[in-house]
Design a protein around this motif. Structure first.
Motif, PDB file in Angstrom:
ATOM      1  N   PHE A  87      -3.347  18.288  -6.992  1.00  0.00           N
ATOM      2  CA  PHE A  87      -3.352  16.889  -7.424  1.00  0.00           C
ATOM      3  C   PHE A  87      -1.956  16.318  -7.237  1.00  0.00           C
ATOM      4  O   PHE A  87      -0.961  16.965  -7.566  1.00  0.00           O
ATOM      5  N   LEU A  88      -1.882  15.089  -6.701  1.00  0.00           N
ATOM      6  CA  LEU A  88      -0.608  14.402  -6.528  1.00  0.00           C
ATOM      7  C   LEU A  88      -0.620  13.084  -7.277  1.00  0.00           C
ATOM      8  O   LEU A  88      -1.475  12.230  -7.022  1.00  0.00           O
ATOM      9  N   ALA A  89       0.311  12.933  -8.220  1.00  0.00           N
ATOM     10  CA  ALA A  89       0.552  11.641  -8.855  1.00  0.00           C
ATOM     11  C   ALA A  89       1.700  10.996  -8.102  1.00  0.00           C
ATOM     12  O   ALA A  89       2.817  11.511  -8.094  1.00  0.00           O
ATOM     13  N   MET A  90       1.413   9.859  -7.451  1.00  0.00           N
ATOM     14  CA  MET A  90       2.387   9.262  -6.536  1.00  0.00           C
ATOM     15  C   MET A  90       3.438   8.441  -7.264  1.00  0.00           C
ATOM     16  O   MET A  90       3.172   7.856  -8.313  1.00  0.00           O
ATOM     17  N   GLN A  91       4.616   8.386  -6.658  1.00  0.00           N
ATOM     18  CA  GLN A  91       5.692   7.560  -7.212  1.00  0.00           C
ATOM     19  C   GLN A  91       5.303   6.080  -7.169  1.00  0.00           C
ATOM     20  O   GLN A  91       5.581   5.321  -8.095  1.00  0.00           O
ATOM     21  N   TYR A  92       4.642   5.692  -6.080  1.00  0.00           N
ATOM     22  CA  TYR A  92       4.190   4.307  -5.921  1.00  0.00           C
ATOM     23  C   TYR A  92       2.686   4.303  -5.652  1.00  0.00           C
ATOM     24  O   TYR A  92       2.257   4.286  -4.490  1.00  0.00           O
ATOM     25  N   PRO A  93       1.866   4.352  -6.704  1.00  0.00           N
ATOM     26  CA  PRO A  93       0.410   4.386  -6.524  1.00  0.00           C
ATOM     27  C   PRO A  93      -0.082   3.161  -5.753  1.00  0.00           C
ATOM     28  O   PRO A  93       0.376   2.041  -5.981  1.00  0.00           O
ATOM     29  N   VAL A  94      -1.014   3.391  -4.843  1.00  0.00           N
ATOM     30  CA  VAL A  94      -1.489   2.313  -3.979  1.00  0.00           C
ATOM     31  C   VAL A  94      -2.652   1.566  -4.629  1.00  0.00           C
ATOM     32  O   VAL A  94      -3.381   2.108  -5.466  1.00  0.00           O
ATOM     33  N   PRO A 137     -10.166  -0.675 -22.414  1.00  0.00           N
ATOM     34  CA  PRO A 137     -11.422  -0.287 -21.753  1.00  0.00           C
ATOM     35  C   PRO A 137     -11.789  -1.180 -20.572  1.00  0.00           C
ATOM     36  O   PRO A 137     -12.481  -0.739 -19.647  1.00  0.00           O
ATOM     37  N   SER A 138     -11.309  -2.420 -20.569  1.00  0.00           N
ATOM     38  CA  SER A 138     -11.636  -3.340 -19.482  1.00  0.00           C
ATOM     39  C   SER A 138     -11.050  -2.894 -18.145  1.00  0.00           C
ATOM     40  O   SER A 138     -11.509  -3.316 -17.080  1.00  0.00           O
ATOM     41  N   PHE A 139     -10.040  -2.001 -18.193  1.00  0.00           N
ATOM     42  CA  PHE A 139      -9.446  -1.515 -16.952  1.00  0.00           C
ATOM     43  C   PHE A 139     -10.459  -0.738 -16.112  1.00  0.00           C
ATOM     44  O   PHE A 139     -10.317  -0.649 -14.897  1.00  0.00           O
ATOM     45  N   ALA A 140     -11.479  -0.190 -16.744  1.00  0.00           N
ATOM     46  CA  ALA A 140     -12.477   0.589 -16.012  1.00  0.00           C
ATOM     47  C   ALA A 140     -13.214  -0.255 -14.981  1.00  0.00           C
ATOM     48  O   ALA A 140     -13.697   0.257 -13.964  1.00  0.00           O
ATOM     49  N   GLU A 141     -13.305  -1.559 -15.219  1.00  0.00           N
ATOM     50  CA  GLU A 141     -14.029  -2.442 -14.308  1.00  0.00           C
ATOM     51  C   GLU A 141     -13.102  -3.240 -13.405  1.00  0.00           C
ATOM     52  O   GLU A 141     -13.555  -4.102 -12.653  1.00  0.00           O
ATOM     53  N   ARG A 142     -11.814  -2.978 -13.457  1.00  0.00           N
ATOM     54  CA  ARG A 142     -10.865  -3.634 -12.560  1.00  0.00           C
ATOM     55  C   ARG A 142     -10.704  -2.805 -11.286  1.00  0.00           C
ATOM     56  O   ARG A 142     -10.951  -1.588 -11.283  1.00  0.00           O
ATOM     57  N   ASN A 143     -10.296  -3.447 -10.210  1.00  0.00           N
ATOM     58  CA  ASN A 143     -10.057  -2.723  -8.965  1.00  0.00           C
ATOM     59  C   ASN A 143      -8.850  -1.802  -9.118  1.00  0.00           C
ATOM     60  O   ASN A 143      -7.895  -2.119  -9.834  1.00  0.00           O
ATOM     61  N   VAL A 144      -8.894  -0.671  -8.439  1.00  0.00           N
ATOM     62  CA  VAL A 144      -7.897   0.384  -8.602  1.00  0.00           C
ATOM     63  C   VAL A 144      -6.487  -0.144  -8.344  1.00  0.00           C
ATOM     64  O   VAL A 144      -6.162  -0.582  -7.224  1.00  0.00           O
ATOM     65  N   ASN A 145      -5.686  -0.153  -9.408  1.00  0.00           N
ATOM     66  CA  ASN A 145      -4.259  -0.517  -9.374  1.00  0.00           C
ATOM     67  C   ASN A 145      -3.985  -1.965  -8.984  1.00  0.00           C
ATOM     68  O   ASN A 145      -2.823  -2.361  -8.887  1.00  0.00           O
ATOM     69  N   GLU A 146      -5.007  -2.767  -8.761  1.00  0.00           N
ATOM     70  CA  GLU A 146      -4.796  -4.141  -8.321  1.00  0.00           C
ATOM     71  C   GLU A 146      -4.364  -4.994  -9.512  1.00  0.00           C
ATOM     72  O   GLU A 146      -5.097  -5.149 -10.486  1.00  0.00           O
ATOM     73  N   GLY A 147      -3.159  -5.530  -9.425  1.00  0.00           N
ATOM     74  CA  GLY A 147      -2.630  -6.311 -10.521  1.00  0.00           C
ATOM     75  C   GLY A 147      -2.134  -5.483 -11.691  1.00  0.00           C
ATOM     76  O   GLY A 147      -1.746  -6.041 -12.723  1.00  0.00           O
ATOM     77  N   PHE A 148      -2.106  -4.166 -11.556  1.00  0.00           N
ATOM     78  CA  PHE A 148      -1.608  -3.297 -12.620  1.00  0.00           C
ATOM     79  C   PHE A 148      -0.079  -3.373 -12.657  1.00  0.00           C
ATOM     80  O   PHE A 148       0.577  -3.474 -11.622  1.00  0.00           O
ATOM     81  N   LYS A 153      -0.164   1.598 -13.768  1.00  0.00           N
ATOM     82  CA  LYS A 153      -0.469   2.453 -12.617  1.00  0.00           C
ATOM     83  C   LYS A 153      -0.208   3.916 -12.940  1.00  0.00           C
ATOM     84  O   LYS A 153      -0.994   4.799 -12.572  1.00  0.00           O
ATOM     85  N   LYS A 154       0.898   4.174 -13.627  1.00  0.00           N
ATOM     86  CA  LYS A 154       1.235   5.559 -13.954  1.00  0.00           C
ATOM     87  C   LYS A 154       0.254   6.133 -14.982  1.00  0.00           C
ATOM     88  O   LYS A 154      -0.116   7.310 -14.916  1.00  0.00           O
ATOM     89  N   ARG A 155      -0.186   5.317 -15.924  1.00  0.00           N
ATOM     90  CA  ARG A 155      -1.198   5.789 -16.878  1.00  0.00           C
ATOM     91  C   ARG A 155      -2.494   6.126 -16.149  1.00  0.00           C
ATOM     92  O   ARG A 155      -3.178   7.106 -16.482  1.00  0.00           O
ATOM     93  N   HIS A 156      -2.839   5.292 -15.167  1.00  0.00           N
ATOM     94  CA  HIS A 156      -4.054   5.559 -14.389  1.00  0.00           C
ATOM     95  C   HIS A 156      -3.936   6.871 -13.622  1.00  0.00           C
ATOM     96  O   HIS A 156      -4.917   7.621 -13.491  1.00  0.00           O
ATOM     97  N   GLU A 157      -2.746   7.197 -13.106  1.00  0.00           N
ATOM     98  CA  GLU A 157      -2.537   8.471 -12.428  1.00  0.00           C
ATOM     99  C   GLU A 157      -2.814   9.645 -13.378  1.00  0.00           C
ATOM    100  O   GLU A 157      -3.470  10.616 -13.007  1.00  0.00           O
ATOM    101  N   ILE A 158      -2.306   9.537 -14.594  1.00  0.00           N
ATOM    102  CA  ILE A 158      -2.504  10.626 -15.554  1.00  0.00           C
ATOM    103  C   ILE A 158      -3.949  10.660 -16.037  1.00  0.00           C
ATOM    104  O   ILE A 158      -4.498  11.735 -16.337  1.00  0.00           O
ATOM    105  N   LEU A 159      -4.610   9.506 -16.093  1.00  0.00           N
ATOM    106  CA  LEU A 159      -6.039   9.472 -16.396  1.00  0.00           C
ATOM    107  C   LEU A 159      -6.809  10.288 -15.362  1.00  0.00           C
ATOM    108  O   LEU A 159      -7.704  11.084 -15.715  1.00  0.00           O
ATOM    109  N   GLN A 160      -6.483  10.104 -14.100  1.00  0.00           N
ATOM    110  CA  GLN A 160      -7.119  10.905 -13.048  1.00  0.00           C
ATOM    111  C   GLN A 160      -6.874  12.390 -13.275  1.00  0.00           C
ATOM    112  O   GLN A 160      -7.779  13.218 -13.160  1.00  0.00           O
ATOM    113  N   MET A 161      -5.642  12.725 -13.585  1.00  0.00           N
ATOM    114  CA  MET A 161      -5.287  14.127 -13.809  1.00  0.00           C
ATOM    115  C   MET A 161      -6.098  14.716 -14.959  1.00  0.00           C
ATOM    116  O   MET A 161      -6.606  15.844 -14.878  1.00  0.00           O
TER     117      MET A 161
END
Length: 252
Positions: A87-94, A137-148, A153-161
């Protein structure tokens, strides 16, 4: 027990001025339950190490080996490496426009596990993990990292992990751009995954501040594409007070 073993890894990248050697023979072993901190100045090759392990096409491996539990990682495609447990948590999540966080996470989990998670259990797990990371919870229905924001973005990376439960997690400057509260929340997330799954962690950072929350077992000083010194947590404390000048000077 899982083991990521890197031996004499050499990597180049193409630049406007031709081929440039970045990694010059890296040796490193990360086992389950261990946390390894890679520290070094800008341009030393730390992120190149992370992306080479993950299989980024920009980087060309010219020598050495990378294995996970004896399997040749360098022979795997990027998705095969993820399914194998990297698993890679990126410095600049796309950003991924048009793909919601919930769909992204469930698709990734299905790909890694080989079968779709049971929906009721999955929704419960996602909500719990998002709650622990203080994510609305509303983040679940937002596009991945768009406007984050950077912290989101970093919290979302750790959520994936947390949800994918890898064997080895490479965290590339996860602390960059985080305020004090976000740093603590993200670090707590990493520690939860460690406590529940015994994941091996390769943590790349410039600064010791994240190491106050995520305690390393080993610290490696990275300069000019090589590991030039290794030690325990006390080495990070010394770097905080002395910096990297003596390593950079010796390398030059």
């Amino acid at each position: 027990m899982s083991t990521l073993e890197i031996r004499n890894l050499q990597v180049t990248v193409e630049t406007e001025n031709g081929t440039k050697e970045i990694l010059r023979g890296v040796d490193l072993t990360v086992k389950s339950g261990e946390t390894h901190a890679i520290m070094g100045p800008n341009g030393s090759g730390k992120s190149t190490l992370a992306y080479s392990i993950a299989g980024h096409p920009k980087y060309t491996v010219t020598g050495g080996t990378v294995t996970l539990d004896g399997e040749d990682v360098l022979a795997m495609s990027v998705d095969e490496r993820a399914r194998a447990g990297l698993f890679l948590a990126m410095q600049y999540p796309v950003e991924v426009p048009g793909v919601t966080v919930s769909n992204f996470l469930r698709t990734a989990k299905t790909a890694v596990d080989g079968e779709a998670p049971k929906l009721r259990t999955w929704v419960k797990d996602v909500k719990a993990a998002m709650g622990d990371l203080r994510m609305d919870p509303s983040f679940a229905e937002r596009n991945v990292n768009e406007g984050f924001s950077g912290g989101e973005k970093k919290r979302h990376e750790i959520l994936q992990m947390e949800l994918l439960k890898p064997k080895v997690a490479v965290l590339d400057e996860t602390d960059s751009g985080l305020d004090v509260d976000a740093l603590r929340i993200v670090s707590e997330g990493v520690n939860r995954v460690k406590d529940s799954t015994d994941v091996g962690v390769l943590l790349i950072t410039h600064y010791t501040r994240i190491l106050r929350y995520i305690k390393p077992d080993f610290v490696h000083v990275f300069v000019d594409g090589r590991i030039v010194e290794e030690g325990g947590p006390e080495l990070a404390d010394r770097l905080e007070s002395e910096g990297y000048d003596r390593y950079v000077g010796a390398s030059a």
